[in-house]
Design an enzyme around this catalytic site. Sequence first.
Site, PDB file in Angstrom:
ATOM      1  N   ARG A 178      12.699  -2.422  -8.772  1.00  0.00           N
ATOM      2  CA  ARG A 178      11.262  -2.209  -8.994  1.00  0.00           C
ATOM      3  C   ARG A 178      10.938  -1.876 -10.334  1.00  0.00           C
ATOM      4  O   ARG A 178      11.641  -1.505 -11.150  1.00  0.00           O
ATOM      5  CB  ARG A 178      10.925  -0.817  -8.168  1.00  0.00           C
ATOM      6  CG  ARG A 178      11.247  -0.918  -6.556  1.00  0.00           C
ATOM      7  CD  ARG A 178      10.511  -2.311  -6.034  1.00  0.00           C
ATOM      8  NE  ARG A 178       9.167  -2.153  -6.183  1.00  0.00           N
ATOM      9  CZ  ARG A 178       8.429  -1.366  -5.172  1.00  0.00           C
ATOM     10  NH1 ARG A 178       8.942  -0.950  -4.278  1.00  0.00           N
ATOM     11  NH2 ARG A 178       6.905  -1.376  -5.425  1.00  0.00           N
ATOM     12  N   LYS A 227       4.229   5.152   4.966  1.00  0.00           N
ATOM     13  CA  LYS A 227       3.722   3.578   4.990  1.00  0.00           C
ATOM     14  C   LYS A 227       3.752   3.316   6.383  1.00  0.00           C
ATOM     15  O   LYS A 227       3.611   1.953   6.391  1.00  0.00           O
ATOM     16  CB  LYS A 227       4.611   2.919   3.859  1.00  0.00           C
ATOM     17  CG  LYS A 227       4.450   3.288   2.431  1.00  0.00           C
ATOM     18  CD  LYS A 227       5.317   2.460   1.538  1.00  0.00           C
ATOM     19  CE  LYS A 227       5.344   3.068   0.210  1.00  0.00           C
ATOM     20  NZ  LYS A 227       5.971   1.976  -0.788  1.00  0.00           N
ATOM     21  N   PRO A 239       0.887  -1.222   0.082  1.00  0.00           N
ATOM     22  CA  PRO A 239       0.120  -0.100   0.120  1.00  0.00           C
ATOM     23  C   PRO A 239       0.901   1.339   0.059  1.00  0.00           C
ATOM     24  O   PRO A 239       1.901   1.395   0.632  1.00  0.00           O
ATOM     25  CB  PRO A 239      -0.659  -0.113   1.174  1.00  0.00           C
ATOM     26  CG  PRO A 239      -0.628  -1.367   1.597  1.00  0.00           C
ATOM     27  CD  PRO A 239       0.466  -1.993   1.072  1.00  0.00           C
ATOM     28  N   GLU A 240       0.649   2.258  -0.756  1.00  0.00           N
ATOM     29  CA  GLU A 240       1.133   3.724  -0.921  1.00  0.00           C
ATOM     30  C   GLU A 240       0.693   4.490   0.366  1.00  0.00           C
ATOM     31  O   GLU A 240      -0.322   4.114   1.127  1.00  0.00           O
ATOM     32  CB  GLU A 240       1.023   4.250  -1.999  1.00  0.00           C
ATOM     33  CG  GLU A 240       1.577   3.136  -3.319  1.00  0.00           C
ATOM     34  CD  GLU A 240       1.978   3.981  -4.555  1.00  0.00           C
ATOM     35  OE1 GLU A 240       2.404   5.284  -4.349  1.00  0.00           O
ATOM     36  OE2 GLU A 240       1.969   3.269  -5.502  1.00  0.00           O
TER      37      GLU A 240
END
Length: 271
Positions: free
Chosen positions: A259, A52, A2-3
């Site tokens: 990423r 986060k 989750p951001e």
Amino acid sequence: MPEGHVLHRLAQRIGELFDGHPVQVSSPQGRFSESAALVDGSTLRNAEAWGKHLFIDFDAPIPTEVLHIHLGLIGSLGIAPTAPAIGQVRVRICDGQWAADLRGPQLCRLITVEQKALATQKLGADPLRADADPERTWQRVHRSARPIAALLMDQSMFAGVGNIYRAEVLFRNHIDPHCPGRQLHRESFEAIWADLVALMAIGVRDGRIDTVRPEHSPEAMHRPPRVDAHGGEVYVYRREGQPCLVCGAPVRHEVLSGRQLFWCAPCQRQH
């Protein structure tokens, strides 16, 4: 993972339901029972997000009065009317009417206020926090040889920014993701920051990530809406090989610093 907007949205909801209320804290799964017992029955006094990370403060007569949570890749925190716990619930916070159930977090620990301060000192500026200091982040970006696409994912610089917001703000501001931080113009940095502040606030409000401008919406372009569980309408994220919504060139994809990176070469040339 989750951001940051997800954690801020959760903090808001926890605050709305539980702030100032005595709560029952338990560990239906059993792995957090000893720690849960230390704050069980205390008053929940604040919930806040930084990047986060989620911090829930209790008015408990012990030093370890802050629940520190990081959801990681598979964690979730569901909030619903009270019902029997289902599945592997690490922590449950309940007031008899509502229950917040934490499952599969990367990090879940009770810490002191001092330890909380140390944890947040390691985090960068959070675009969703009023106390964010983007100037400190700019100074670090301006000295770095790393590409801006990598720096945006560094939580010690940009707390809460994840892969979707990284790809989208770089596209929206026409910035080459490979541009070294030390070559990035100050105006470009300020545009990135302002866009993060605006887009992530919309994410908190709506509970999803939408980044396309009105002129590129499905309605305006007479195209089908995007179907993807990872977010709403976006320009480049997870659209590799598809035509850019602005110029029509294929959206590119590569792995950068471990990423997935998505961008449009013709549209993203600026530094």
